[in-house]
Scaffold this motif. Structure first.
Motif, short mmCIF file in Angstrom:
data_model
loop_
_atom_site.label_atom_id
_atom_site.label_comp_id
_atom_site.label_asym_id
_atom_site.label_seq_id
_atom_site.Cartn_x
_atom_site.Cartn_y
_atom_site.Cartn_z
N GLY A 121 0.81 -1.22 0.00
CA GLY A 121 0.00 0.00 0.00
C GLY A 121 0.84 1.26 0.00
N CYS A 122 2.14 1.13 0.25
CA CYS A 122 3.05 2.29 0.28
C CYS A 122 4.22 2.14 -0.68
CB CYS A 122 3.60 2.48 1.70
SG CYS A 122 2.37 2.83 2.97
N TYR A 123 4.61 0.92 -0.99
CA TYR A 123 5.76 0.65 -1.85
C TYR A 123 5.40 -0.46 -2.83
CZ TYR A 123 8.33 3.27 1.72
OH TYR A 123 8.75 4.24 2.59
N GLY A 124 6.17 -0.55 -3.90
CA GLY A 124 5.95 -1.59 -4.89
C GLY A 124 7.20 -2.41 -5.15
N ASP A 125 7.08 -3.41 -6.01
CA ASP A 125 8.23 -4.24 -6.37
C ASP A 125 9.38 -3.40 -6.93
OD1 ASP A 125 7.19 -6.70 -5.59
OD2 ASP A 125 6.25 -7.06 -7.53
N SER A 126 9.03 -2.34 -7.68
CA SER A 126 10.08 -1.50 -8.27
C SER A 126 10.89 -0.80 -7.18
CB SER A 126 9.46 -0.47 -9.22
OG SER A 126 8.57 0.39 -8.52
N ASP A 127 10.26 -0.45 -6.07
CA ASP A 127 10.99 0.18 -4.97
C ASP A 127 11.97 -0.81 -4.34
OD1 ASP A 127 9.64 2.80 -4.87
OD2 ASP A 127 7.88 1.61 -4.36
N VAL A 128 11.54 -2.05 -4.19
CA VAL A 128 12.42 -3.09 -3.67
C VAL A 128 13.58 -3.32 -4.62
CG1 VAL A 128 12.58 -5.54 -3.07
CG2 VAL A 128 10.58 -4.21 -2.36
N GLU A 129 13.29 -3.42 -5.91
CA GLU A 129 14.34 -3.65 -6.90
C GLU A 129 15.33 -2.49 -6.95
OE1 GLU A 129 15.32 -6.02 -8.74
OE2 GLU A 129 13.73 -7.47 -8.42
N ARG A 130 14.83 -1.27 -6.80
CA ARG A 130 15.71 -0.10 -6.86
C ARG A 130 16.74 -0.13 -5.72
NH1 ARG A 130 11.90 3.27 -6.78
NH2 ARG A 130 11.51 3.10 -9.00
N VAL A 131 16.28 -0.46 -4.52
CA VAL A 131 17.20 -0.52 -3.38
C VAL A 131 18.18 -1.68 -3.55
CG1 VAL A 131 17.36 -0.99 -0.90
CG2 VAL A 131 15.69 0.65 -1.75
N LEU A 132 17.68 -2.83 -4.02
CA LEU A 132 18.57 -3.97 -4.22
C LEU A 132 19.63 -3.64 -5.27
CD1 LEU A 132 19.24 -6.89 -3.54
CD2 LEU A 132 17.64 -7.60 -5.34
N HIS A 133 19.25 -2.94 -6.32
CA HIS A 133 20.21 -2.54 -7.36
C HIS A 133 21.30 -1.64 -6.75
CE1 HIS A 133 21.78 -1.40 -11.28
NE2 HIS A 133 21.65 -0.14 -10.95
N ARG A 134 20.92 -0.72 -5.91
CA ARG A 134 21.91 0.16 -5.27
C ARG A 134 22.83 -0.63 -4.34
NH1 ARG A 134 18.47 4.23 -2.31
NH2 ARG A 134 20.51 4.78 -1.45
N MET A 135 22.28 -1.63 -3.67
CA MET A 135 23.13 -2.48 -2.82
C MET A 135 24.16 -3.23 -3.66
SD MET A 135 20.26 -4.08 -0.26
CE MET A 135 19.53 -3.13 1.10
N ARG A 136 23.75 -3.70 -4.81
CA ARG A 136 24.67 -4.43 -5.68
C ARG A 136 25.74 -3.49 -6.24
NH1 ARG A 136 19.68 -7.64 -8.51
NH2 ARG A 136 19.86 -9.61 -7.33
N GLU A 137 25.36 -2.26 -6.52
CA GLU A 137 26.32 -1.29 -7.08
C GLU A 137 27.43 -0.94 -6.10
OE1 GLU A 137 24.27 1.53 -10.43
OE2 GLU A 137 23.92 2.05 -8.32
N ARG A 138 27.15 -1.01 -4.81
CA ARG A 138 28.15 -0.59 -3.83
C ARG A 138 29.27 -1.61 -3.70
NH1 ARG A 138 24.36 -2.68 0.72
NH2 ARG A 138 25.49 -4.57 1.25
N THR A 139 29.06 -2.85 -4.20
CA THR A 139 30.08 -3.88 -4.04
C THR A 139 31.11 -3.80 -5.17
OG1 THR A 139 28.73 -5.47 -5.27
CG2 THR A 139 28.49 -5.41 -2.88
#
Length: 281
Positions: free
Chosen positions: A263-281
């Motif tokens: 109701g506040c976030y979607g799959d794209s929000d989850v994917e966006r954060v996961l992508h940023r986590m992967r970029e930091r490595t």
């Protein structure tokens, strides 16, 4: 006549302490971080609410008469984060805050604004609480929330929410029935978001990401409390979060098709954060 009484709640590790810290920096405003012993609240909702109301009255009187109040604190002040930024030998971040008396260093009028922040207890009492106090809830990207829960040592790290379970036996029974930690955490997440969506108007929901991106302006506009503009760092993809674990958590979230967090976030929000986590490595 008394001043404004504000109840602040939200998802654990969503930025509620940060918002409490910012609100407490506003003129003629005091914000207290988890000052009550919620484990001692009565299980009956009426008496529990009466104790919350009584706390507001006593805190106001103490602040006006002596300039002191109870709060979780670090070095005598409400912190912006109760956990250290580094991990200990157990791989978890150290909890720095402890309950104690804080002494106010600014003048107050007789009608000052008092903010009291509790997460689980206020969420459990939300249907009635929101009818008695101005109430706001802070939410955050669910992947960042779960990642943060795994980086600290709290009951929610193990998928439990003691204050919520005390006041909501249905939640307690549901958690007892879950066989693994992440399943319990997803149930906790669903319980939290579902209550905010059911019992608060959309204008009373504060997204951590918006508060940070606007340097607190969103918090000011929502509450009418003029907090200072401070550059804030968004930590959804913190290097303290384990990437492999976060990939697993993202998968569990995406499989959770009925989760109230949607109701506040979607799959794209989850994917966006996961992508940023992967970029930091």
């Amino acid at each position: 006549m008394t001043g404004r009484n504000i109840a602040l709640t939200g998802v654990p590790r969503s930025g509620t302490t940060l918002c409490c810290n910012l609100l407490g920096q506003a003129p003629d405003t005091v914000a207290l971080f988890e000052p009550m012993d919620v484990a001692a609240l009565p299980q009956a909702r009426g008496p529990a609410l009466a104790q919350v109301e009584h706390f507001f009255v006593r805190a106001r009187a103490s602040l006006l008469a002596e300039g002191t109040a109870w709060s979780q604190q670090v070095d005598g002040a409400v912190p912006d984060n109760p956990f250290a930024s580094e991990t200990g030998a157990n791989g978890r971040r150290r909890h720095r805050a402890a309950r104690g008396l804080i002494r106010l260093g600014k003048p107050l009028s007789a009608r000052f604004t008092l903010v009291v922040k509790h997460n689980a207890a206020f969420t459990a009492l939300l249907p009635e609480l929101a009818g008695r106090f101005e109430t706001w809830a802070v939410v955050r990207n669910p992947l960042a929330v779960l990642a943060s829960w795994h980086s600290v040592d709290l009951p929610v790290t193990r998928g439990r929410l003691p204050a919520g379970e005390l006041l909501d036996p249905v939640l307690a029974a549901g958690l007892d029935a879950e066989g693994d930690v992440v399943s319990r955490q997803l149930r906790v997440l669903d319980w939290l978001f579902s209550r905010y969506l059911a019992h608060l108007p959309a204008a009373r929901l504060l997204r951590y990401e918006d508060v940070v991106a606007t340097a607190g302006r969103t918090l000011s506009e929502a509450t009418g409390v003029e907090v200072p503009r401070i550059a804030l760092d968004e930590r959804n993809a913190s290097a303290l979060y384990d990437l492999r674990l976060c990939e697993q958590l993202a998968g569990r979230l995406q499989a959770d098709r009925g989760g109230a967090w949607r109701g506040c976030y979607g799959d794209s929000d989850v994917e966006r954060v996961l992508h940023r986590m992967r970029e930091r490595t």
